[in-house]
Design a protein around this motif. Structure first.
Motif, PDB file in Angstrom:
ATOM      1  N   SER A   1      19.571  33.394  16.812  1.00  0.00           N
ATOM      2  CA  SER A   1      18.888  33.584  18.081  1.00  0.00           C
ATOM      3  C   SER A   1      17.476  33.027  18.042  1.00  0.00           C
ATOM      4  N   ASN A   2      16.942  32.812  16.865  1.00  0.00           N
ATOM      5  CA  ASN A   2      15.599  32.277  16.710  1.00  0.00           C
ATOM      6  C   ASN A   2      15.629  31.144  15.692  1.00  0.00           C
ATOM      7  N   PRO A   3      15.842  29.910  16.161  1.00  0.00           N
ATOM      8  CA  PRO A   3      15.960  28.801  15.215  1.00  0.00           C
ATOM      9  C   PRO A   3      14.702  28.587  14.380  1.00  0.00           C
ATOM     10  N   ASP A   4      13.549  29.086  14.832  1.00  0.00           N
ATOM     11  CA  ASP A   4      12.327  28.954  14.042  1.00  0.00           C
ATOM     12  C   ASP A   4      12.441  29.685  12.718  1.00  0.00           C
ATOM     13  N   GLY A   5      13.285  30.706  12.637  1.00  0.00           N
ATOM     14  CA  GLY A   5      13.419  31.493  11.427  1.00  0.00           C
ATOM     15  C   GLY A   5      14.422  30.947  10.429  1.00  0.00           C
ATOM     16  N   ARG A   6      15.200  29.958  10.823  1.00  0.00           N
ATOM     17  CA  ARG A   6      16.192  29.353   9.924  1.00  0.00           C
ATOM     18  C   ARG A   6      15.461  28.503   8.891  1.00  0.00           C
TER      19      ARG A   6
ATOM     20  N   LEU B   1       6.428  16.428   6.203  1.00  0.00           N
ATOM     21  CA  LEU B   1       7.584  17.265   6.523  1.00  0.00           C
ATOM     22  C   LEU B   1       8.596  17.266   5.388  1.00  0.00           C
ATOM     23  N   TRP B   2       8.864  16.103   4.816  1.00  0.00           N
ATOM     24  CA  TRP B   2       9.851  15.984   3.737  1.00  0.00           C
ATOM     25  C   TRP B   2       9.447  16.839   2.536  1.00  0.00           C
ATOM     26  N   LYS B   3       8.184  16.750   2.147  1.00  0.00           N
ATOM     27  CA  LYS B   3       7.718  17.533   0.988  1.00  0.00           C
ATOM     28  C   LYS B   3       7.929  19.022   1.224  1.00  0.00           C
ATOM     29  N   ARG B   4       7.634  19.483   2.413  1.00  0.00           N
ATOM     30  CA  ARG B   4       7.812  20.901   2.727  1.00  0.00           C
ATOM     31  C   ARG B   4       9.292  21.248   2.731  1.00  0.00           C
ATOM     32  N   LEU B   5      10.139  20.361   3.261  1.00  0.00           N
ATOM     33  CA  LEU B   5      11.581  20.606   3.286  1.00  0.00           C
ATOM     34  C   LEU B   5      12.180  20.598   1.884  1.00  0.00           C
ATOM     35  N   ALA B   6      11.595  19.844   0.973  1.00  0.00           N
ATOM     36  CA  ALA B   6      12.111  19.797  -0.400  1.00  0.00           C
ATOM     37  C   ALA B   6      12.080  21.181  -1.041  1.00  0.00           C
ATOM     38  N   ALA B   7      11.130  22.004  -0.630  1.00  0.00           N
ATOM     39  CA  ALA B   7      11.012  23.354  -1.166  1.00  0.00           C
ATOM     40  C   ALA B   7      11.676  24.391  -0.269  1.00  0.00           C
ATOM     41  N   GLY B   8      12.093  23.967   0.923  1.00  0.00           N
ATOM     42  CA  GLY B   8      12.658  24.891   1.905  1.00  0.00           C
ATOM     43  C   GLY B   8      11.583  25.329   2.875  1.00  0.00           C
ATOM     44  N   ALA B   9      11.849  25.197   4.150  1.00  0.00           N
ATOM     45  CA  ALA B   9      10.862  25.555   5.165  1.00  0.00           C
ATOM     46  C   ALA B   9      11.571  25.900   6.463  1.00  0.00           C
ATOM     47  N   THR B  10      10.935  26.737   7.244  1.00  0.00           N
ATOM     48  CA  THR B  10      11.445  27.024   8.581  1.00  0.00           C
ATOM     49  C   THR B  10      10.853  26.016   9.557  1.00  0.00           C
ATOM     50  N   ARG B  11      11.460  25.918  10.701  1.00  0.00           N
ATOM     51  CA  ARG B  11      10.938  25.050  11.759  1.00  0.00           C
ATOM     52  C   ARG B  11       9.509  25.469  12.091  1.00  0.00           C
ATOM     53  N   ARG B  12       9.300  26.761  12.173  1.00  0.00           N
ATOM     54  CA  ARG B  12       7.964  27.282  12.491  1.00  0.00           C
ATOM     55  C   ARG B  12       6.942  26.825  11.441  1.00  0.00           C
ATOM     56  N   ASP B  13       7.329  26.853  10.156  1.00  0.00           N
ATOM     57  CA  ASP B  13       6.443  26.372   9.086  1.00  0.00           C
ATOM     58  C   ASP B  13       6.053  24.913   9.319  1.00  0.00           C
ATOM     59  N   LEU B  14       7.058  24.106   9.644  1.00  0.00           N
ATOM     60  CA  LEU B  14       6.827  22.677   9.810  1.00  0.00           C
ATOM     61  C   LEU B  14       5.925  22.387  11.007  1.00  0.00           C
ATOM     62  N   VAL B  15       6.197  23.047  12.125  1.00  0.00           N
ATOM     63  CA  VAL B  15       5.363  22.865  13.315  1.00  0.00           C
ATOM     64  C   VAL B  15       3.944  23.322  13.022  1.00  0.00           C
TER      65      VAL B  15
END
Length: 95
Positions: A6-11, A49-63
């Motif tokens: 219900s909250n894609p920012d938390g995925r 964005l890629w570096k943050r995703l390499a460690a795992g991140a939520t959409r909210r983190d990236l934004v």
């Protein structure tokens, strides 16, 4: 429905580490999809964005990271959505 659905920012999203190899040169990077033998180029924003995703991140983190670096919130949100969609379409993300 879970709170993540219900909250894609938390995925939490993460790049598929065993499928890619990547190297950063200065403020850009090249990503090799080892499964499909395809190269992708990342601009400076993509590298952040890629570096943050390499460690795992939520959409909210990236934004939030892009906003903190000076991007307007609407632009940051649109850029993150486009990046996640593109990586997902190539099979380079898990969530």
């Amino acid at each position: 429905m879970t709170s993540t659905e219900s909250n894609p920012d938390g995925r939490t999203y993460q790049v598929v580490g065993d499928r890619v190899a990547w190297r950063q040169t200065d403020d850009e990077a090249v990503v090799l999809d080892l499964e499909d033998s395809v190269y992708y180029g990342l601009n400076p924003t993509g590298v952040l964005l890629w570096k943050r995703l390499a460690a795992g991140a939520t959409r909210r983190d990236l934004v939030g990271m892009l906003v903190a670096s000076g991007a307007p919130a609407e632009r940051a949100s649109a850029d993150v959505d486009a990046f996640l969609t593109e990586l997902g379409s190539y099979g380079l993300l898990t969530s």
